[in-house]
Design a protein around this motif. Structure first.
Motif, mmCIF file in Angstrom:
data_model
loop_
_atom_site.group_PDB
_atom_site.id
_atom_site.type_symbol
_atom_site.label_atom_id
_atom_site.label_comp_id
_atom_site.label_asym_id
_atom_site.label_seq_id
_atom_site.Cartn_x
_atom_site.Cartn_y
_atom_site.Cartn_z
ATOM 1 N N GLU A 39 0.847 -1.196 0.000
ATOM 2 C CA GLU A 39 0.000 0.000 0.000
ATOM 3 C C GLU A 39 0.882 1.245 0.000
ATOM 4 O O GLU A 39 1.950 1.265 0.615
ATOM 5 C CB GLU A 39 -0.918 0.009 1.227
ATOM 6 C CG GLU A 39 -1.930 1.144 1.217
ATOM 7 C CD GLU A 39 -2.935 1.032 2.350
ATOM 8 O OE1 GLU A 39 -4.118 1.294 2.122
ATOM 9 O OE2 GLU A 39 -2.514 0.676 3.475
ATOM 10 N N VAL A 40 0.441 2.289 -0.699
ATOM 11 C CA VAL A 40 1.237 3.496 -0.797
ATOM 12 C C VAL A 40 1.557 4.029 0.599
ATOM 13 O O VAL A 40 0.726 3.978 1.518
ATOM 14 C CB VAL A 40 0.511 4.559 -1.650
ATOM 15 C CG1 VAL A 40 -0.784 5.013 -0.976
ATOM 16 C CG2 VAL A 40 1.415 5.749 -1.934
ATOM 17 N N THR A 41 2.789 4.511 0.772
ATOM 18 C CA THR A 41 3.262 4.950 2.086
ATOM 19 C C THR A 41 2.353 5.986 2.726
ATOM 20 O O THR A 41 2.128 5.973 3.943
ATOM 21 C CB THR A 41 4.685 5.531 1.957
ATOM 22 O OG1 THR A 41 5.542 4.558 1.358
ATOM 23 C CG2 THR A 41 5.249 5.932 3.308
ATOM 24 N N THR A 42 1.822 6.900 1.921
ATOM 25 C CA THR A 42 1.014 7.996 2.468
ATOM 26 C C THR A 42 -0.311 7.520 3.063
ATOM 27 O O THR A 42 -1.043 8.324 3.641
ATOM 28 C CB THR A 42 0.737 9.043 1.378
ATOM 29 O OG1 THR A 42 0.234 8.403 0.205
ATOM 30 C CG2 THR A 42 2.013 9.803 1.028
ATOM 31 N N LYS A 43 -0.620 6.238 2.938
ATOM 32 C CA LYS A 43 -1.830 5.682 3.559
ATOM 33 C C LYS A 43 -1.512 4.892 4.826
ATOM 34 O O LYS A 43 -2.420 4.488 5.558
ATOM 35 C CB LYS A 43 -2.560 4.758 2.575
ATOM 36 C CG LYS A 43 -2.977 5.418 1.266
ATOM 37 C CD LYS A 43 -4.021 6.508 1.484
ATOM 38 C CE LYS A 43 -4.484 7.079 0.141
ATOM 39 N NZ LYS A 43 -5.473 8.184 0.327
ATOM 40 N N TYR A 44 -0.229 4.686 5.088
ATOM 41 C CA TYR A 44 0.171 3.876 6.239
ATOM 42 C C TYR A 44 -0.061 4.668 7.531
ATOM 43 O O TYR A 44 0.368 5.824 7.651
ATOM 44 C CB TYR A 44 1.640 3.490 6.107
ATOM 45 C CG TYR A 44 2.108 2.473 7.099
ATOM 46 C CD1 TYR A 44 1.724 1.143 6.978
ATOM 47 C CD2 TYR A 44 2.940 2.825 8.167
ATOM 48 C CE1 TYR A 44 2.165 0.187 7.888
ATOM 49 C CE2 TYR A 44 3.379 1.887 9.070
ATOM 50 C CZ TYR A 44 2.982 0.566 8.928
ATOM 51 O OH TYR A 44 3.407 -0.376 9.833
ATOM 52 N N PRO A 45 -0.756 4.100 8.509
ATOM 53 C CA PRO A 45 -1.164 4.856 9.714
ATOM 54 C C PRO A 45 -0.026 5.584 10.431
ATOM 55 O O PRO A 45 -0.174 6.756 10.799
ATOM 56 C CB PRO A 45 -1.778 3.764 10.596
ATOM 57 C CG PRO A 45 -2.293 2.748 9.634
ATOM 58 C CD PRO A 45 -1.297 2.726 8.507
ATOM 59 N N ALA A 46 1.104 4.924 10.650
ATOM 60 C CA ALA A 46 2.204 5.575 11.375
ATOM 61 C C ALA A 46 2.757 6.745 10.578
ATOM 62 O O ALA A 46 3.141 7.782 11.158
ATOM 63 C CB ALA A 46 3.313 4.567 11.671
ATOM 64 N N TYR A 47 2.776 6.614 9.254
ATOM 65 C CA TYR A 47 3.270 7.709 8.413
ATOM 66 C C TYR A 47 2.256 8.845 8.380
ATOM 67 O O TYR A 47 2.639 10.025 8.422
ATOM 68 C CB TYR A 47 3.570 7.204 7.003
ATOM 69 C CG TYR A 47 4.318 8.216 6.158
ATOM 70 C CD1 TYR A 47 5.679 8.436 6.359
ATOM 71 C CD2 TYR A 47 3.670 8.972 5.191
ATOM 72 C CE1 TYR A 47 6.382 9.367 5.604
ATOM 73 C CE2 TYR A 47 4.364 9.907 4.429
ATOM 74 C CZ TYR A 47 5.710 10.100 4.639
ATOM 75 O OH TYR A 47 6.399 11.039 3.897
ATOM 76 N N VAL A 48 0.983 8.511 8.307
ATOM 77 C CA VAL A 48 -0.059 9.542 8.347
ATOM 78 C C VAL A 48 0.033 10.333 9.639
ATOM 79 O O VAL A 48 -0.068 11.564 9.650
ATOM 80 C CB VAL A 48 -1.458 8.907 8.195
ATOM 81 C CG1 VAL A 48 -2.551 9.947 8.431
ATOM 82 C CG2 VAL A 48 -1.622 8.285 6.813
ATOM 83 N N ALA A 49 0.245 9.640 10.758
ATOM 84 C CA ALA A 49 0.359 10.311 12.053
ATOM 85 C C ALA A 49 1.547 11.266 12.067
ATOM 86 O O ALA A 49 1.463 12.382 12.605
ATOM 87 C CB ALA A 49 0.500 9.276 13.160
ATOM 88 N N ALA A 50 2.659 10.848 11.455
ATOM 89 C CA ALA A 50 3.841 11.714 11.398
ATOM 90 C C ALA A 50 3.567 12.940 10.536
ATOM 91 O O ALA A 50 3.995 14.049 10.858
ATOM 92 C CB ALA A 50 5.039 10.935 10.865
ATOM 93 N N ARG A 51 2.858 12.755 9.421
ATOM 94 C CA ARG A 51 2.531 13.893 8.554
ATOM 95 C C ARG A 51 1.583 14.864 9.262
ATOM 96 O O ARG A 51 1.574 16.065 8.961
ATOM 97 C CB ARG A 51 1.879 13.422 7.254
ATOM 98 C CG ARG A 51 2.784 12.613 6.355
ATOM 99 C CD ARG A 51 2.154 12.361 5.004
ATOM 100 N NE ARG A 51 2.465 13.423 4.072
ATOM 101 C CZ ARG A 51 1.955 13.524 2.857
ATOM 102 N NH1 ARG A 51 1.063 12.643 2.434
ATOM 103 N NH2 ARG A 51 2.304 14.514 2.053
ATOM 104 N N ASN A 52 0.813 14.368 10.196
ATOM 105 C CA ASN A 52 -0.125 15.218 10.933
ATOM 106 C C ASN A 52 0.501 15.817 12.196
ATOM 107 O O ASN A 52 -0.167 16.534 12.945
ATOM 108 C CB ASN A 52 -1.368 14.422 11.317
ATOM 109 C CG ASN A 52 -2.233 14.084 10.115
ATOM 110 O OD1 ASN A 52 -2.206 14.787 9.104
ATOM 111 N ND2 ASN A 52 -2.999 13.001 10.204
ATOM 112 N N ALA A 53 1.769 15.510 12.446
ATOM 113 C CA ALA A 53 2.443 16.065 13.622
ATOM 114 C C ALA A 53 2.548 17.571 13.509
ATOM 115 O O ALA A 53 2.546 18.145 12.415
ATOM 116 C CB ALA A 53 3.833 15.448 13.762
ATOM 117 N N SER A 54 2.638 18.224 14.649
ATOM 118 C CA SER A 54 2.769 19.681 14.709
ATOM 119 C C SER A 54 3.590 20.029 15.940
ATOM 120 O O SER A 54 3.829 19.176 16.796
ATOM 121 C CB SER A 54 1.389 20.338 14.798
ATOM 122 O OG SER A 54 0.800 20.085 16.075
#
Length: 399
Positions: free
Chosen positions: A129-144
């Protein structure tokens, strides 16, 4: 002077603590003061040039040249971290990371230009599955800055050295680098002429065939034998030039054959009266970050990033390898200063891995115990997209 301690970092990561820690080193040309050096080269239009600026040195405005930029210095810290991990550094091997694997090569987030948000990672896949759909990666992209825990547990180098998820249409994660550094050279010639890129002679010797002149057919015949090994841009240019010349012989120097007469086309060396390397770790920037923990936990996570940055810096400072014709040596010990606020400061011993390594080990244990973070060397494995390598060439993109 005393060595830096973990307590120093912890105190600096509390509100009202030290603003920065700085390390400044006087450097010199390895061959002596008479030797010129090759600063970082930049492209301006079609020409190569150097970056000249005005800085305040010795109480006066001075013309300087950028010998090594901020981005380059951070890359050197990351290179040092990468090598230390390969050699089994006990603390750095516990650092989380992302690795993208192609069939013939691989790279980590601390080796890729955009760190956690690099295209090699985003266009890859995890378990099909594309990386941008992986939960841990999504969480990192949503970090602030309000809660950067997911990124701390996935790609801490992105927090320490900066990252910007610039291709995302909304909620772009952007973190400034907490560690910055550069090397500048105070120009020996402070006149306007001194700020113009000098030219240097170059030539190529070929004792077998000083001059090789080929017609279109022979040029393209030779080109065909090496075409798969050359960049498409080079192949296209040689082909067009050969066809344009038709039956008129043209120089085979484009194929690396024949001698090239001496010319003054190359960028020359720069003479400097002083060369200064400086790094700054901003605790003020670190104090803007929180990690979903209480105050003690947030402080421990900030101290962890500070320790990671300084251990990487200490490892990087062990080497002074920049580029050809830019061999430097230290002219003295680094001057390491911890800000004490309101005009005060404490001078520390130079940073060395024998000190910063144990500090990082302590910082990991404190962050795990206080904030409950996971730092056990976990690696997010990404399979690289073969389309990317299929389209790769030796030519850099031009914006």
């Amino acid at each position: 002077m005393t060595d830096l301690t973990y307590s120093d970092l912890e105190a600096a990561c509390h509100a009202g603590g030290a603003s920065v820690l700085s390390s400044v080193t006087e450097l010199a040309p390895a061959a002596g003061p008479q030797a010129g050096i090759a600063p970082a080269r930049y492209v301006q239009g079609r020409d190569g040039t150097y970056a000249y600026e005005t800085r305040f040195i010795g109480g006066e405005p001075s013309s300087v040249v950028v010998v090594d930029s901020k981005a380059s210095q951070l890359n050197r810290v990351e290179d040092a971290i990468s090598l230390a991990i390969e050699e089994g550094d006990p603390s750095l091997t516990r650092m989380p990371s992302i690795r993208v694997d192609y069939e013939t090569l691989s790279a980590t987030d601390y080796q890729l230009p955009h760190r956690f948000s690099d295209g090699h990672i985003r266009f890859g896949t995890i378990d099909g599955e594309v990386t941008t759909k992986y939960p841990a990666y999504v969480a990192a992209r949503n970090a602030s800055p309000a809660n950067a825990r997911a990124l701390l547990e996935l790609s801490p180098v992105s927090l320490a050295f900066g990252a910007w998820d610039s291709t995302r249409k909304a909620h772009q994660t952007r973190f400034r680098s907490c560690l910055v550094g550069e090397i500048i050279g105070q120009l020996a010639d402070q006149t306007e002429a001194g700020r113009k890129p000098p030219r240097r002679g170059s030539a190529r010797k070929d004792d077998i065939a000083p001059s090789v002149q080929l017609n279109e057919k022979d040029m393209l015949t030779l080109l065909a034998t090496q075409e798969d090994e050359m960049s498409p841009t080079t192949v296209d240019k040689i082909t067009k030039d050969a066809k344009k010349a038709k039956n008129k012989p043209t120089s085979a120097s484009v194929l690396g054959l024949g001698a090239i007469p001496p010319s003054l086309d190359g960028l020359g060396f720069v003479s400097c009266r002083r060369i200064i390397r400086s790094h700054v770790l901003s605790f003020s920037a670190l104090r803007q970050l929180r990690f979903g923990a209480d105050n003690a936990g947030n402080v421990a996570c900030r101290a962890l990033l500070a320790a990671l940055s300084l251990h990487g810096l200490a490892l990087s400072d062990q080497e002074l390898e920049l580029r050809a014709n830019c061999d430097l040596v230290e002219a003295g010990d680094p001057v390491v200063t911890l800000d004490g606020r309101r005009g005060t400061h404490t001078e520390l011993e130079p940073l060395v891995p024998e000190v910063t390594g144990p500090i990082l080990a302590t910082a990991i244990e404190r962050a795990v115990a206080t904030a409950g973070i996971r730092w056990d060397g976990q690696v997010l494995e990404v399979t690289g997209n073969p389309i990317i390598l299929a389209g790769a060439t030796a030519d850099a993109d031009e914006d």
